[in-house]
Design an enzyme around this catalytic site. Sequence first.
Site, short mmCIF file in Angstrom:
data_model
loop_
_atom_site.label_atom_id
_atom_site.label_comp_id
_atom_site.label_asym_id
_atom_site.label_seq_id
_atom_site.Cartn_x
_atom_site.Cartn_y
_atom_site.Cartn_z
N GLY A 91 -0.26 8.77 31.49
CA GLY A 91 0.86 9.46 32.12
C GLY A 91 1.37 8.65 33.30
O GLY A 91 0.60 7.92 33.93
N GLN A 148 5.70 6.43 40.85
CA GLN A 148 4.63 5.43 40.78
C GLN A 148 5.17 4.02 40.57
O GLN A 148 4.44 3.04 40.76
CB GLN A 148 3.62 5.78 39.68
N CYS A 152 -6.02 7.92 37.98
CA CYS A 152 -4.60 7.74 38.26
C CYS A 152 -4.31 6.26 38.41
O CYS A 152 -5.07 5.55 39.07
CB CYS A 152 -4.24 8.48 39.56
N LEU A 153 -3.21 5.80 37.81
CA LEU A 153 -2.87 4.38 37.91
C LEU A 153 -2.58 3.98 39.37
O LEU A 153 -2.68 2.81 39.71
CB LEU A 153 -1.66 4.07 37.03
N HIS A 170 -1.07 17.10 36.74
CA HIS A 170 -1.35 15.89 37.53
C HIS A 170 -0.04 15.14 37.81
O HIS A 170 0.23 14.76 38.95
CB HIS A 170 -2.34 14.99 36.76
N GLU A 171 0.77 14.95 36.77
CA GLU A 171 2.03 14.20 36.95
C GLU A 171 3.04 14.99 37.79
O GLU A 171 3.77 14.42 38.59
CB GLU A 171 2.64 13.85 35.59
N HIS A 215 2.62 14.44 41.37
CA HIS A 215 3.24 13.20 41.88
C HIS A 215 4.67 13.47 42.37
O HIS A 215 5.13 12.86 43.34
CB HIS A 215 3.29 12.13 40.79
NI NI Z 1 -1.45 9.82 38.68
#
Ligand code: NI
Length: 172
Positions: free
Chosen positions: A46, A51, A94-95, A136-137, A140
């Site tokens: 995701g 990001q 998470c990236l 989660h997304e 962000h």
């Molecule tokens: Ni993330």
Amino acid sequence: MAIRPIITAPDPRLREVSKPVQAVDDALRALMDDMLETMYDAPGIGLAAIQIGVPKRVIVMDLAREDEDPEPRYFVNPEILAPSCEKSIYEEGCLSVPEFYDEVERPAQCRVKYLDYNGEKQMLDADGMLATCIQHEMDHLEGILFIDHLSRLKRERVLRKLKKERRLAAAE
Ligand code: NI
């Protein structure tokens, strides 16, 4: 399509609240294409636009396993309508918080209203990993990271480690 650099914590841009998208047009689709390619390359399941430094309410996701065909999902201006009272716990990563994983408790199901890749209105009832990943997304988009759901001790420890790694990388 292009792979864009992924921003990592504690970059202050990750704390921005993303703005609603006005129109799902070719420029936005190009952004979503780049996001998907960046996510696949990372690799991750995701990615929110912030990001890659774009403060727009856009998310891409693909939860297909490696032995399955890709199943890209696009969420523009997503809204959670009905989170369940029932909770579930998944180990999240998470990236933007590289190489750190921990368990987070969230509502087990949620209903999401959003626009798709073509700007069509959609409604999705999500549960399991999909529900967790969407939440989660969505976090962000509000400038929230999954580590914010952990204890302050754990959060500060991981942020210190990331800061230190960034200093080392800059010194090389
Ligand atoms: Ni993330």
